[in-house]
Design a protein around this motif. Structure first.
Motif, mmCIF file in Angstrom:
data_model
loop_
_atom_site.group_PDB
_atom_site.id
_atom_site.type_symbol
_atom_site.label_atom_id
_atom_site.label_comp_id
_atom_site.label_asym_id
_atom_site.label_seq_id
_atom_site.Cartn_x
_atom_site.Cartn_y
_atom_site.Cartn_z
ATOM 1 N N UNK A 190 5.570 10.666 10.486
ATOM 2 C CA UNK A 190 5.907 9.813 9.358
ATOM 3 C C UNK A 190 6.489 10.642 8.227
ATOM 4 N N UNK A 191 7.587 10.128 7.639
ATOM 5 C CA UNK A 191 8.212 10.812 6.517
ATOM 6 C C UNK A 191 7.932 10.039 5.240
ATOM 7 N N UNK A 192 7.840 10.775 4.158
ATOM 8 C CA UNK A 192 7.681 10.121 2.864
ATOM 9 C C UNK A 192 9.068 9.849 2.284
ATOM 10 N N UNK A 193 9.138 8.957 1.330
ATOM 11 C CA UNK A 193 10.403 8.653 0.681
ATOM 12 C C UNK A 193 10.995 9.906 0.061
ATOM 13 N N UNK A 194 10.161 10.728 -0.519
ATOM 14 C CA UNK A 194 10.611 11.968 -1.156
ATOM 15 C C UNK A 194 11.387 12.854 -0.186
#
Length: 81
Positions: free
Chosen positions: A2-6
């Motif tokens: 999972x990637x963060x928006x940042x």
């Protein structure tokens, strides 16, 4: 993973006026190694829309328009979320 928006957001987006030509926008994208620019209104710097490299290819080049005479206002996608 999972990637963060940042991790996927553009930290310093390129912002151009709605009166900017498609040629100048394409050069800004090339120079910044990006595929889109935000478009702001001339008078108040409010975001009006977005123009992508694909917009320039489809709405300008493929239509045979002169990119030096087409403004971002004419090809931008509006009402973006």
């Amino acid at each position: 993973m999972t990637q963060s928006i940042r991790e996927v957001m553009t930290k310093n987006p390129v912002v151009l006026s709605e009166t900017t030509t498609a040629t100048r926008a394409a050069r800004a994208m090339r120079d910044s190694d990006i595929g889109d620019v935000l478009v702001v209104s001339e008078g108040d710097d409010q975001i009006q829309g977005i123009v992508t490299d694909r917009d320039i290819a489809i709405r300008v080049v493929a239509d045979g328009a002169d990119p030096d005479n087409v403004t971002l206002d004419q090809i931008q996608s509006r009402n973006i979320a």
